[in-house]
Design a protein around this motif. Structure first.
Motif, PDB file in Angstrom:
ATOM      1  N   ILE A 118     -34.842   4.499  -8.563  1.00  0.00           N
ATOM      2  CA  ILE A 118     -34.430   4.505  -9.979  1.00  0.00           C
ATOM      3  C   ILE A 118     -33.830   3.132 -10.311  1.00  0.00           C
ATOM      4  O   ILE A 118     -33.701   2.281  -9.430  1.00  0.00           O
ATOM      5  CB  ILE A 118     -33.413   5.642 -10.292  1.00  0.00           C
ATOM      6  CG1 ILE A 118     -32.111   5.452  -9.497  1.00  0.00           C
ATOM      7  CG2 ILE A 118     -34.026   7.010 -10.008  1.00  0.00           C
ATOM      8  CD1 ILE A 118     -30.983   6.374  -9.936  1.00  0.00           C
ATOM      9  N   ASP A 119     -33.448   2.919 -11.568  1.00  0.00           N
ATOM     10  CA  ASP A 119     -32.879   1.619 -11.931  1.00  0.00           C
ATOM     11  C   ASP A 119     -31.441   1.504 -11.405  1.00  0.00           C
ATOM     12  O   ASP A 119     -30.711   2.506 -11.329  1.00  0.00           O
ATOM     13  CB  ASP A 119     -32.910   1.436 -13.457  1.00  0.00           C
ATOM     14  CG  ASP A 119     -32.065   2.471 -14.160  1.00  0.00           C
ATOM     15  OD1 ASP A 119     -30.977   2.126 -14.645  1.00  0.00           O
ATOM     16  OD2 ASP A 119     -32.467   3.646 -14.193  1.00  0.00           O
ATOM     17  N   CYS A 176     -27.246  -3.008   1.898  1.00  0.00           N
ATOM     18  CA  CYS A 176     -27.529  -4.091   0.935  1.00  0.00           C
ATOM     19  C   CYS A 176     -26.285  -4.504   0.161  1.00  0.00           C
ATOM     20  O   CYS A 176     -26.354  -5.410  -0.670  1.00  0.00           O
ATOM     21  CB  CYS A 176     -28.601  -3.635  -0.046  1.00  0.00           C
ATOM     22  SG  CYS A 176     -30.126  -3.153   0.755  1.00  0.00           S
ATOM     23  N   GLY A 177     -25.166  -3.806   0.383  1.00  0.00           N
ATOM     24  CA  GLY A 177     -23.941  -4.152  -0.338  1.00  0.00           C
ATOM     25  C   GLY A 177     -23.464  -2.974  -1.171  1.00  0.00           C
ATOM     26  O   GLY A 177     -23.681  -1.816  -0.805  1.00  0.00           O
ATOM     27  N   VAL A 221     -31.468  -2.458  -6.206  1.00  0.00           N
ATOM     28  CA  VAL A 221     -31.746  -3.866  -6.536  1.00  0.00           C
ATOM     29  C   VAL A 221     -32.766  -4.426  -5.541  1.00  0.00           C
ATOM     30  O   VAL A 221     -33.772  -5.048  -5.920  1.00  0.00           O
ATOM     31  CB  VAL A 221     -30.446  -4.707  -6.506  1.00  0.00           C
ATOM     32  CG1 VAL A 221     -30.761  -6.189  -6.651  1.00  0.00           C
ATOM     33  CG2 VAL A 221     -29.486  -4.251  -7.608  1.00  0.00           C
ATOM     34  N   ALA A 222     -32.522  -4.177  -4.246  1.00  0.00           N
ATOM     35  CA  ALA A 222     -33.443  -4.675  -3.210  1.00  0.00           C
ATOM     36  C   ALA A 222     -34.836  -4.088  -3.409  1.00  0.00           C
ATOM     37  O   ALA A 222     -35.842  -4.792  -3.318  1.00  0.00           O
ATOM     38  CB  ALA A 222     -32.905  -4.311  -1.825  1.00  0.00           C
ATOM     39  N   LYS A 223     -34.866  -2.806  -3.715  1.00  0.00           N
ATOM     40  CA  LYS A 223     -36.154  -2.113  -3.870  1.00  0.00           C
ATOM     41  C   LYS A 223     -36.953  -2.683  -5.052  1.00  0.00           C
ATOM     42  O   LYS A 223     -38.137  -2.982  -4.920  1.00  0.00           O
ATOM     43  CB  LYS A 223     -35.880  -0.615  -4.064  1.00  0.00           C
ATOM     44  CG  LYS A 223     -37.049   0.248  -4.444  1.00  0.00           C
ATOM     45  CD  LYS A 223     -37.921   0.596  -3.279  1.00  0.00           C
ATOM     46  CE  LYS A 223     -39.151   1.359  -3.760  1.00  0.00           C
ATOM     47  NZ  LYS A 223     -40.111   1.603  -2.732  1.00  0.00           N
ATOM     48  N   MET A 249     -32.954   1.097   2.054  1.00  0.00           N
ATOM     49  CA  MET A 249     -32.137   0.027   1.483  1.00  0.00           C
ATOM     50  C   MET A 249     -30.921   0.691   0.862  1.00  0.00           C
ATOM     51  O   MET A 249     -31.044   1.400  -0.143  1.00  0.00           O
ATOM     52  CB  MET A 249     -32.962  -0.719   0.421  1.00  0.00           C
ATOM     53  CG  MET A 249     -34.141  -1.465   1.024  1.00  0.00           C
ATOM     54  SD  MET A 249     -35.478  -1.765  -0.144  1.00  0.00           S
ATOM     55  CE  MET A 249     -36.567  -0.395   0.210  1.00  0.00           C
ATOM     56  N   VAL A 250     -29.774   0.491   1.502  1.00  0.00           N
ATOM     57  CA  VAL A 250     -28.613   1.322   1.154  1.00  0.00           C
ATOM     58  C   VAL A 250     -27.564   0.535   0.375  1.00  0.00           C
ATOM     59  O   VAL A 250     -27.164  -0.564   0.784  1.00  0.00           O
ATOM     60  CB  VAL A 250     -27.968   1.901   2.440  1.00  0.00           C
ATOM     61  CG1 VAL A 250     -26.856   2.890   2.083  1.00  0.00           C
ATOM     62  CG2 VAL A 250     -29.022   2.577   3.317  1.00  0.00           C
ATOM     63  N   GLY A 251     -27.111   1.112  -0.739  1.00  0.00           N
ATOM     64  CA  GLY A 251     -26.024   0.516  -1.517  1.00  0.00           C
ATOM     65  C   GLY A 251     -24.840   1.469  -1.558  1.00  0.00           C
ATOM     66  O   GLY A 251     -24.995   2.637  -1.913  1.00  0.00           O
ATOM     67  N   GLY A 252     -23.645   0.969  -1.192  1.00  0.00           N
ATOM     68  CA  GLY A 252     -22.459   1.836  -1.208  1.00  0.00           C
ATOM     69  C   GLY A 252     -21.426   1.331  -0.220  1.00  0.00           C
ATOM     70  O   GLY A 252     -21.661   0.346   0.490  1.00  0.00           O
TER      71      GLY A 252
END
Ligand code: NAD
Length: 295
Positions: free
Chosen positions: A97-98, A161-162, A169-171, A136-139
């Motif tokens: 998703i965005d 990824c931060g 974002v990476a995706k 790709m993990v954000g959290g």
């Protein structure tokens, strides 16, 4: 571990099965009866509604849904996960998703003391079935570490990824580049063949030269240039053009929010729109070759 899985489609179905194979207990939910039946046959317990996953005291709940509106309704709806959940369960959304929606929904979760991280994937249905996905993990770091202990049962590369939203974002950045590089390879292959080169020879030259990329080497769009790829079987299988169009839409939307120029991304989106309008939305995205080979 005790795990919840919501969204058992082409990706989520095999991902949940890999969790079962790894010995986790899985409580599953989907709107589709067929998807539920398949999960049940693989050994999952079934929930009758999303809130059961939130109220079951599970360690981690994964969601794997088509698009942002589904993620919003599953998490933010009256019968949704956040209304009935608490901070003892970690939520991991693997949908593409965005980044803005991902951050917004995770922000609402945080207000309730609940951690929701984004972990979109690449690797397609093959990677989902074989347990070789890239996540790709954000959290937050601690939530990443906790999720990683289970993500490794569904994937091979698990990358932090931060902050929240950065997985998305990476995706979107990667997939925008993939679309652009695929179009570039299609254009160059078409030029070379029109100028008299054999497609297979041209592909082998590119693949040992500076034009080499994933789209030229692993999924060359020119029919006959490589064996065993979608282009050599009528563009069947692979990553659908409609999904690529969706991901380009997400990239452009995200770019607009930060006023980043995406000149080639914009052109790529129009080209994939045209391909889909011509009735090729289900073909692998390497079918962009068709725009260069009009009959
Ligand atoms: P899919 O359409 O096959 O599966 C989605 C599932 O979600 C369906 O089973 C549907 O019934 C279920 N669902 C929808 N709304 C629901 C709700 N409110 N409650 C419960 N279940 C609900 O999609 P997919 O191919 O599995 O893709 C899922 C996500 O993964 C998408 O965001 C896609 O962009 C991304 N993705 C897909 C691929 C791929 O190759 N298919 C590759 C990488 C990423």
């Amino acid at each position: 571990m005790n795990i919840g899985f919501l969204g058992l489609g082409n990706m989520g179905g095999p991902m949940a099965q890999n969790l079962l194979k790894a010995g986790h207990a899985v409580l599953a939910f989907d709107l589709s009866k067929d998807a539920l039946q398949a999960a049940h046959e693989a050994g999952a317990a079934l929930a009758a509604k999303p809130q059961e996953l939130a109220e079951a005291g599970l360690d981690i709940v994964f969601t794997m849904l088509p698009a942002a509106q589904h993620v919003r309704s599953v998490y933010l709806g009256e019968d949704g996960l956040l209304a009935h959940g608490n901070g003892d369960t970690l939520y991991v959304d693997c949908s593409t998703i965005d980044p803005h929606t991902a951050r917004e929904v995770a922000g609402t979760a945080a207000e309730k003391g609940i951690t929701l991280i984004d972990a979109p994937v690449s690797g397609g249905t093959k990677g989902a079935a074989e347990g070789t996905l890239t996540f790709m993990v954000g959290g937050p770091q601690n939530a990443f570490e906790q999720a990683k202990t289970v993500l490794k049962d569904m994937g091979k590369n698990i990358v932090h990824c931060g902050d929240t939203g950065n997985g998305q974002v990476a995706k979107v950045a990667n997939n925008m580049l993939l679309a652009i590089s695929m179009i570039g390879v299609a254009e160059a292959m078409n030029l070379g063949v029109n100028l008299g080169m054999d497609a297979e020879t041209l592909a082998s030259i590119i693949n040992t030269s500076s034009g080499r990329c994933w789209s030229s080497e692993i999924n060359n769009p020119y029919p006959g240039a490589l064996e065993g790829v979608p282009a050599s079987r009528g563009y069947t299988g692979g990553f659908g053009s409609a999904l690529m169009l969706k991901d380009l839409g997400l990239a452009l939307e995200a770019a607009q929010q930060v006023e980043a120029p995406v000149l080639l991304g914009g052109l790529a989106k129009q080209m994939y729109q045209q391909l889909c309008n011509q009735g090729h939305s289900k073909l692998d995205f390497s079918a962009i070759m068709k725009l260069y080979q009009q009959e």
